[in-house]
Design a protein around this motif. Structure first.
Motif, PDB file in Angstrom:
ATOM      1  N   ALA A 117      -0.744  -9.684   8.089  1.00  0.00           N
ATOM      2  CA  ALA A 117       0.377  -8.952   7.480  1.00  0.00           C
ATOM      3  C   ALA A 117       1.036  -9.809   6.405  1.00  0.00           C
ATOM      4  O   ALA A 117       1.377  -9.336   5.322  1.00  0.00           O
ATOM      5  CB  ALA A 117       1.385  -8.554   8.559  1.00  0.00           C
ATOM      6  N   CYS A 118       1.170 -11.106   6.698  1.00  0.00           N
ATOM      7  CA  CYS A 118       1.791 -12.022   5.741  1.00  0.00           C
ATOM      8  C   CYS A 118       0.934 -12.153   4.478  1.00  0.00           C
ATOM      9  O   CYS A 118       1.454 -12.139   3.360  1.00  0.00           O
ATOM     10  CB  CYS A 118       1.967 -13.381   6.419  1.00  0.00           C
ATOM     11  N   VAL A 119      -0.384 -12.246   4.666  1.00  0.00           N
ATOM     12  CA  VAL A 119      -1.280 -12.409   3.517  1.00  0.00           C
ATOM     13  C   VAL A 119      -1.202 -11.180   2.605  1.00  0.00           C
ATOM     14  O   VAL A 119      -1.170 -11.308   1.377  1.00  0.00           O
ATOM     15  CB  VAL A 119      -2.729 -12.665   3.989  1.00  0.00           C
ATOM     16  N   VAL A 120      -1.137  -9.991   3.227  1.00  0.00           N
ATOM     17  CA  VAL A 120      -1.025  -8.765   2.433  1.00  0.00           C
ATOM     18  C   VAL A 120       0.217  -8.816   1.544  1.00  0.00           C
ATOM     19  O   VAL A 120       0.153  -8.571   0.335  1.00  0.00           O
ATOM     20  CB  VAL A 120      -0.971  -7.522   3.351  1.00  0.00           C
ATOM     21  N   VAL A 121       1.357  -9.179   2.160  1.00  0.00           N
ATOM     22  CA  VAL A 121       2.605  -9.240   1.395  1.00  0.00           C
ATOM     23  C   VAL A 121       2.511 -10.307   0.307  1.00  0.00           C
ATOM     24  O   VAL A 121       2.953 -10.105  -0.826  1.00  0.00           O
ATOM     25  CB  VAL A 121       3.800  -9.504   2.338  1.00  0.00           C
TER      26      VAL A 121
ATOM     27  N   SER B 121      -8.941  -9.374 -13.768  1.00  0.00           N
ATOM     28  CA  SER B 121      -8.849 -10.308 -12.657  1.00  0.00           C
ATOM     29  C   SER B 121      -7.702  -9.921 -11.727  1.00  0.00           C
ATOM     30  O   SER B 121      -7.855  -9.877 -10.501  1.00  0.00           O
ATOM     31  CB  SER B 121      -8.633 -11.713 -13.229  1.00  0.00           C
ATOM     32  N   LEU B 122      -6.565  -9.593 -12.326  1.00  0.00           N
ATOM     33  CA  LEU B 122      -5.416  -9.184 -11.512  1.00  0.00           C
ATOM     34  C   LEU B 122      -5.713  -7.870 -10.782  1.00  0.00           C
ATOM     35  O   LEU B 122      -5.311  -7.682  -9.640  1.00  0.00           O
ATOM     36  CB  LEU B 122      -4.170  -9.039 -12.393  1.00  0.00           C
ATOM     37  N   ALA B 123      -6.460  -6.972 -11.445  1.00  0.00           N
ATOM     38  CA  ALA B 123      -6.828  -5.703 -10.807  1.00  0.00           C
ATOM     39  C   ALA B 123      -7.699  -5.964  -9.577  1.00  0.00           C
ATOM     40  O   ALA B 123      -7.530  -5.318  -8.539  1.00  0.00           O
ATOM     41  CB  ALA B 123      -7.570  -4.802 -11.803  1.00  0.00           C
ATOM     42  N   LEU B 124      -8.623  -6.922  -9.673  1.00  0.00           N
ATOM     43  CA  LEU B 124      -9.478  -7.231  -8.525  1.00  0.00           C
ATOM     44  C   LEU B 124      -8.670  -7.846  -7.392  1.00  0.00           C
ATOM     45  O   LEU B 124      -8.914  -7.573  -6.219  1.00  0.00           O
ATOM     46  CB  LEU B 124     -10.605  -8.179  -8.931  1.00  0.00           C
ATOM     47  N   ILE B 125      -7.697  -8.677  -7.752  1.00  0.00           N
ATOM     48  CA  ILE B 125      -6.835  -9.268  -6.723  1.00  0.00           C
ATOM     49  C   ILE B 125      -6.040  -8.157  -6.032  1.00  0.00           C
ATOM     50  O   ILE B 125      -5.950  -8.112  -4.805  1.00  0.00           O
ATOM     51  CB  ILE B 125      -5.889 -10.316  -7.341  1.00  0.00           C
ATOM     52  N   ALA B 126      -5.506  -7.214  -6.844  1.00  0.00           N
ATOM     53  CA  ALA B 126      -4.745  -6.093  -6.276  1.00  0.00           C
ATOM     54  C   ALA B 126      -5.626  -5.263  -5.359  1.00  0.00           C
ATOM     55  O   ALA B 126      -5.190  -4.841  -4.277  1.00  0.00           O
ATOM     56  CB  ALA B 126      -4.164  -5.233  -7.394  1.00  0.00           C
ATOM     57  N   SER B 127      -6.872  -5.053  -5.751  1.00  0.00           N
ATOM     58  CA  SER B 127      -7.706  -4.193  -4.915  1.00  0.00           C
ATOM     59  C   SER B 127      -8.152  -4.916  -3.649  1.00  0.00           C
ATOM     60  O   SER B 127      -8.284  -4.296  -2.590  1.00  0.00           O
ATOM     61  CB  SER B 127      -8.859  -3.600  -5.732  1.00  0.00           C
ATOM     62  N   ALA B 128      -8.311  -6.242  -3.722  1.00  0.00           N
ATOM     63  CA  ALA B 128      -8.560  -7.011  -2.497  1.00  0.00           C
ATOM     64  C   ALA B 128      -7.342  -6.923  -1.576  1.00  0.00           C
ATOM     65  O   ALA B 128      -7.483  -6.816  -0.354  1.00  0.00           O
ATOM     66  CB  ALA B 128      -8.866  -8.469  -2.821  1.00  0.00           C
ATOM     67  N   GLY B 129      -6.137  -6.926  -2.177  1.00  0.00           N
ATOM     68  CA  GLY B 129      -4.914  -6.785  -1.393  1.00  0.00           C
ATOM     69  C   GLY B 129      -4.847  -5.438  -0.691  1.00  0.00           C
ATOM     70  O   GLY B 129      -4.477  -5.349   0.479  1.00  0.00           O
ATOM     71  N   LEU B 130      -5.262  -4.389  -1.414  1.00  0.00           N
ATOM     72  CA  LEU B 130      -5.272  -3.049  -0.831  1.00  0.00           C
ATOM     73  C   LEU B 130      -6.225  -2.986   0.365  1.00  0.00           C
ATOM     74  O   LEU B 130      -5.906  -2.435   1.419  1.00  0.00           O
ATOM     75  CB  LEU B 130      -5.699  -2.028  -1.898  1.00  0.00           C
ATOM     76  N   GLU B 131      -7.402  -3.589   0.189  1.00  0.00           N
ATOM     77  CA  GLU B 131      -8.397  -3.626   1.262  1.00  0.00           C
ATOM     78  C   GLU B 131      -7.834  -4.376   2.473  1.00  0.00           C
ATOM     79  O   GLU B 131      -7.980  -3.941   3.615  1.00  0.00           O
ATOM     80  CB  GLU B 131      -9.670  -4.310   0.738  1.00  0.00           C
ATOM     81  N   MET B 132      -7.153  -5.497   2.207  1.00  0.00           N
ATOM     82  CA  MET B 132      -6.579  -6.262   3.316  1.00  0.00           C
ATOM     83  C   MET B 132      -5.450  -5.488   3.972  1.00  0.00           C
ATOM     84  O   MET B 132      -5.272  -5.544   5.187  1.00  0.00           O
ATOM     85  CB  MET B 132      -6.071  -7.611   2.828  1.00  0.00           C
ATOM     86  N   LEU B 137      -2.983  -3.109   8.412  1.00  0.00           N
ATOM     87  CA  LEU B 137      -1.929  -2.165   8.782  1.00  0.00           C
ATOM     88  C   LEU B 137      -2.461  -0.916   9.481  1.00  0.00           C
ATOM     89  O   LEU B 137      -1.696  -0.151  10.048  1.00  0.00           O
ATOM     90  CB  LEU B 137      -1.111  -1.755   7.550  1.00  0.00           C
ATOM     91  N   LEU B 138      -3.771  -0.735   9.443  1.00  0.00           N
ATOM     92  CA  LEU B 138      -4.363   0.426  10.120  1.00  0.00           C
ATOM     93  C   LEU B 138      -5.376  -0.056  11.156  1.00  0.00           C
ATOM     94  O   LEU B 138      -6.129  -0.976  10.892  1.00  0.00           O
ATOM     95  CB  LEU B 138      -5.098   1.323   9.121  1.00  0.00           C
TER      96      LEU B 138
END
Lengths: 181, 188
Positions: A117-121, B121-132, B137-138
């Motif tokens: 959760a922390c990594v996501v944020v 590069s930032l878009a790929l980081i954002a999409s990795a964040g979405l995946e995480m 969270l689910l």
């Protein structure tokens, strides 16, 4: 010598804290290298990530090598990589040698659910912070949006996306130059 | 297999894996799977376990897998050989690229390429964040509807952290440690 040792220690510290792969490392790199020490610009980090993505090898190692090379040439690259790899090497050895069902221990699972959760944020806040410097104008937004959509929702190889955005950058540059004349 | 030969084979196999896997995250996985089938050094089940271990330990999965397989095949030295071998191609290639980049930094075409790469590069980081975000969270239970799959404890923790990390200067390393403790205390 002291600087090489520092390089090793900083990357070992980064290595300890990188849960969840190369991209989870961005916030920590940004903090340790750019914000705290001023050793690199945030935009440089993004350049390295983009190039690392399109190059063979493990992203975290690629980025560590980039940074080390910038500071202290090839030796720096090797030392940063060794520092980055060292903590996981020790941890995995310990797990392979003694803790066979490490990943099934309930406390371990709980701790990592919290860390995730922390990594996501951390990633969200990093993207928001870097947005100003790397997505500065409309053409940059026109690159960001499709790359984000394609990488998040389709299986297009990421290396291909990076190559395409490089080409787009050249095209945008050419159009600008045409207008300038 | 005798000592030296097993080290050479580990070196060869992991060097090749490091060289061929392009892109981050699980890019090494297909190559490791192939290695499992060809060499018999580890099983597919062990590979799956290792993905789980890699998710719960620091460090890239390719590195973790190299250490693990190297150790099980040829002890601590085997682990060192395999780990260094998988990292070696990256170091060699990036050392060259970084020299070239330094030399051509002021070149107009290189500048334009970089202009295009940064938002990507930032878009790929954002999409990795979405995946995480999806993973953390689910819950993975496709038979349930969306609301029952939401992991509320993680969502609440994330919602609590977001303003803190956005507007205060906090050390990410300390936040990770705090979140690990919260995870254990509240049985995430």
């Amino acid at each position: 010598m002291t600087e090489l040792l520092n390089l090793f220690i900083v990357f070992a510290k980064i290595g300890v804290c990188t849960f969840g792969g190369g991209y989870a490392m961005v916030p920590i790199l940004e903090r340790e290298l750019a914000e705290k020490r001023g050793w690199a610009e945030s935009t440089e980090l993004l350049d390295w990530y983009a190039i690392s993505q399109a190059m063979p090898g493990i992203i975290a190692v690629n980025v560590a090598t980039f940074f080390g090379c910038k500071r202290r040439g090839v030796i720096g690259g090797i030392v940063a990589t060794l520092g980055m790899v060292f903590p996981s090497f020790v941890i995995i050895l310990a797990i392979a040698a003694v803790l066979n069902n490490f990943a099934d221990v309930p406390q371990v699972k709980s701790a990592f659910a919290g860390i995730r959760a922390c990594v996501v944020v951390m990633i969200i806040t990093t993207v928001l912070r870097l947005w100003k410097t790397s997505v500065a104008d409309r053409p940059a937004i026109a690159i960001f949006v499709p790359i984000f959509a394609l990488s998040a929702f389709t299986g297009v190889p990421l290396a291909l996306l990076i190559v395409a955005s490089g080409v787009a950058g050249v095209a945008i540059g050419a159009v600008r130059q045409g207008r300038g004349k | 297999m005798s000592g030296l030969i097993i080290y050479l084979r580990l070196c060869y196999e992991f060097f090749l894996t490091g060289l061929l896997s392009i892109g981050g995250g699980l890019a090494t996985l297909p190559f490791l799977r192939d290695m499992a089938e060809r060499t018999g050094w580890f099983t597919i089940e062990q590979l799956v376990d290792m993905v789980a271990v890699s998710e719960s330990t620091p460090g890239p999965i390719g590195i973790n897998m190299a250490t693990y397989v190297g150790y099980n095949t040829a002890g601590v030295i085997g682990a060192a050989v395999a780990t260094l071998s998988i990292a070696a191609p990256s170091v060699i290639i990036i050392a060259i690229v970084s020299k070239l980049l330094a030399r051509f930094r002021e070149n107009a075409i290189v500048k334009n390429v970089m202009y295009g790469l940064r938002p990507a590069s930032l878009a790929l980081i954002a999409s990795a964040g979405l995946e995480m975000a999806r993973l953390s969270l689910l819950r993975t239970a496709p038979e349930l509807d969306f609301l029952s799959r939401v992991d509320w404890k993680s969502v609440i923790l994330a919602a609590f952290l977001l303003p803190i990390m956005r507007f205060r200067k906090v050390d990410p390393i300390i936040m990770i440690a705090i979140c690990a403790v919260i995870g254990i205390l509240f049985k995430f």
